[in-house]
Motif scaffolding. Sequence first.
Motif, PDB file in Angstrom:
ATOM      1  N   VAL A 186       6.967  -4.141   6.372  1.00 26.20           N
ATOM      2  CA  VAL A 186       8.214  -3.571   5.864  1.00 26.20           C
ATOM      3  C   VAL A 186       7.856  -2.337   5.058  1.00 26.20           C
ATOM      4  O   VAL A 186       6.991  -2.411   4.179  1.00 26.20           O
ATOM      5  N   ASP A 187       8.461  -1.235   5.377  1.00 24.18           N
ATOM      6  CA  ASP A 187       8.161   0.033   4.719  1.00 24.18           C
ATOM      7  C   ASP A 187       9.315   0.473   3.824  1.00 24.18           C
ATOM      8  O   ASP A 187      10.473   0.104   4.048  1.00 24.18           O
ATOM      9  N   LEU A 188       8.965   1.267   2.834  1.00 21.33           N
ATOM     10  CA  LEU A 188       9.968   1.880   1.971  1.00 21.33           C
ATOM     11  C   LEU A 188       9.669   3.373   1.899  1.00 21.33           C
ATOM     12  O   LEU A 188       8.672   3.766   1.303  1.00 21.33           O
ATOM     13  N   LEU A 223       6.964   9.554  -0.904  1.00 19.02           N
ATOM     14  CA  LEU A 223       5.912   8.568  -0.661  1.00 19.02           C
ATOM     15  C   LEU A 223       6.470   7.524   0.288  1.00 19.02           C
ATOM     16  O   LEU A 223       7.683   7.274   0.308  1.00 19.02           O
ATOM     17  N   ARG A 224       5.572   6.900   1.027  1.00 22.91           N
ATOM     18  CA  ARG A 224       5.975   5.809   1.912  1.00 22.91           C
ATOM     19  C   ARG A 224       5.142   4.588   1.560  1.00 22.91           C
ATOM     20  O   ARG A 224       3.915   4.601   1.704  1.00 22.91           O
ATOM     21  N   PHE A 248      16.152   6.359  -0.778  1.00 22.08           N
ATOM     22  CA  PHE A 248      15.127   5.495  -0.219  1.00 22.08           C
ATOM     23  C   PHE A 248      15.631   4.892   1.091  1.00 22.08           C
ATOM     24  O   PHE A 248      16.839   4.674   1.260  1.00 22.08           O
ATOM     25  N   THR A 249      14.691   4.601   1.995  1.00 18.55           N
ATOM     26  CA  THR A 249      15.036   3.950   3.252  1.00 18.55           C
ATOM     27  C   THR A 249      14.063   2.812   3.521  1.00 18.55           C
ATOM     28  O   THR A 249      12.847   3.026   3.533  1.00 18.55           O
ATOM     29  N   ILE A 250      14.611   1.626   3.730  1.00 24.58           N
ATOM     30  CA  ILE A 250      13.774   0.470   4.066  1.00 24.58           C
ATOM     31  C   ILE A 250      13.831   0.243   5.570  1.00 24.58           C
ATOM     32  O   ILE A 250      14.879   0.422   6.202  1.00 24.58           O
ATOM     33  N   SER A 251      12.688  -0.146   6.128  1.00 24.75           N
ATOM     34  CA  SER A 251      12.624  -0.401   7.564  1.00 24.75           C
ATOM     35  C   SER A 251      11.582  -1.467   7.826  1.00 24.75           C
ATOM     36  O   SER A 251      10.744  -1.751   6.972  1.00 24.75           O
ATOM     37  N   ARG A 252      11.644  -2.062   9.005  1.00 22.03           N
ATOM     38  CA  ARG A 252      10.638  -3.069   9.333  1.00 22.03           C
ATOM     39  C   ARG A 252      10.092  -2.806  10.725  1.00 22.03           C
ATOM     40  O   ARG A 252      10.760  -2.263  11.590  1.00 22.03           O
ATOM     41  N   SER A 305       0.851  -1.186   0.000  1.00 26.84           N
ATOM     42  CA  SER A 305       0.000   0.000   0.000  1.00 26.84           C
ATOM     43  C   SER A 305       0.884   1.232   0.000  1.00 26.84           C
ATOM     44  O   SER A 305       2.097   1.137   0.246  1.00 26.84           O
ATOM     45  N   GLY A 306       0.265   2.376  -0.278  1.00 21.71           N
ATOM     46  CA  GLY A 306       0.990   3.637  -0.196  1.00 21.71           C
ATOM     47  C   GLY A 306       1.409   4.231  -1.521  1.00 21.71           C
ATOM     48  O   GLY A 306       1.959   5.333  -1.562  1.00 21.71           O
ATOM     49  N   GLY A 307       1.161   3.522  -2.609  1.00 19.60           N
ATOM     50  CA  GLY A 307       1.525   4.073  -3.908  1.00 19.60           C
ATOM     51  C   GLY A 307       0.600   5.217  -4.297  1.00 19.60           C
ATOM     52  O   GLY A 307      -0.403   5.478  -3.630  1.00 19.60           O
ATOM     53  N   GLY A 308       0.956   5.879  -5.381  1.00 20.91           N
ATOM     54  CA  GLY A 308       0.125   6.978  -5.854  1.00 20.91           C
ATOM     55  C   GLY A 308       0.873   7.875  -6.805  1.00 20.91           C
ATOM     56  O   GLY A 308       1.940   7.515  -7.311  1.00 20.91           O
TER      57      GLY A 308
END
Length: 123
Positions: free
Chosen positions: A79-81, A18-19, A68-72, A7-10
């Motif tokens: 998991v977020d980007l 964007l996240r 970009f930053t990836i996290s969990r 989710s989170g696209g656009g």
Amino acid sequence: QVQLVESGGGLVQAGGSLRLSCAASGRTFSGDRMAWFRRAPGKEREFVAAIKWSAGRTYYADSVKNQFTISRDRAKNTVDLQMDSLKPEDTAVYYCAAALLYGNAASGRYEYWGQGTQVTVSS
């Protein structure tokens, strides 16, 4: 049944942020890697970023390092980007992947894939 839901696209203007979030259900991925890939129109799917679930170690494609930053989030099993300073060339469908079967984080084979979320960056 394991599911990955992005989710989170656009649509966002160049320079914006964007996240993306990937929610995993059906199992936990302790010890596994989770990753984000993307496929731009007319191009092959490419690696974006990955994270080792237990240690939190991260891996990035050169093209998105420092952008970009990836996290969990262990509690949420997500998991977020975080994508900053977006450019039109970041336009793609972004896919979440989990459970690296073999190979390295960037080019190996993952067991589970999400359906993808569209990110469009206008100039």
